[in-house]
Design a protein around this motif. Sequence first.
Motif: not given
Length: 220
Positions: A120, A126, A137, A141
């Motif tokens: 990142q 992401k 995703r 998260d």
Amino acid sequence: MQTEPYSTPSDALMHLGPGLPDYVTPAELDQLIDGTLAPAVIADRYYDDMGIADGEVNVGTDEAESRADLLGFVRGEIADAIQQRKDIARDEAMDEELQKLRTHDNRAHAEKLDIIDNAQALGATKAAIAHTLGISRVTLDKMLREREDRALFNEAIYTLIRRDMAGSDQVELFEALGIRDTSGQASVFLTGLSTQTLDDLREGERELLDRAKKRARELT
């Protein structure tokens, strides 16, 4: 022959070329970037090669202005070349981090999170990270949020530990530090919070415990 003058030599180069990477040798470009070759050398070479002096390229500047303008052009091209190399190095580093994620099955959970952080930081989205891991995703998260929760509960639980508390209570709190089960950490934290007198909290500790309590109640 050009009849209407270009405003500056750099304006002519924008239309006619060549740009710096196509004009100097790879070795000269390296020297310009590392500072061992003066940009003025290439600027003067441009002036001589473009045919400004003999009118092959007509510009609206005198010789001094033309040479100064070309020096600015070369410096700008050097800056662009430096940035391009930085971008390439960043992309290569990002690809390397993503490649590490492709072998994630053999890596510890904490190590995967470190690699995700590195990817990142290097600009990986992401979506790209989740695709590389073969997860959604939403799942990514969730992993990142769980890591944030663990960091919060670890700090909050450690804040609760007091020397004068019962040994069994100390052990329970210590055992909750660092575990991956954030809901379990939340339960231990809330239990510990309910049994402690917190009148001697230092600045910032009460705010930390309040944040942890709010998040723990969301998880339990």
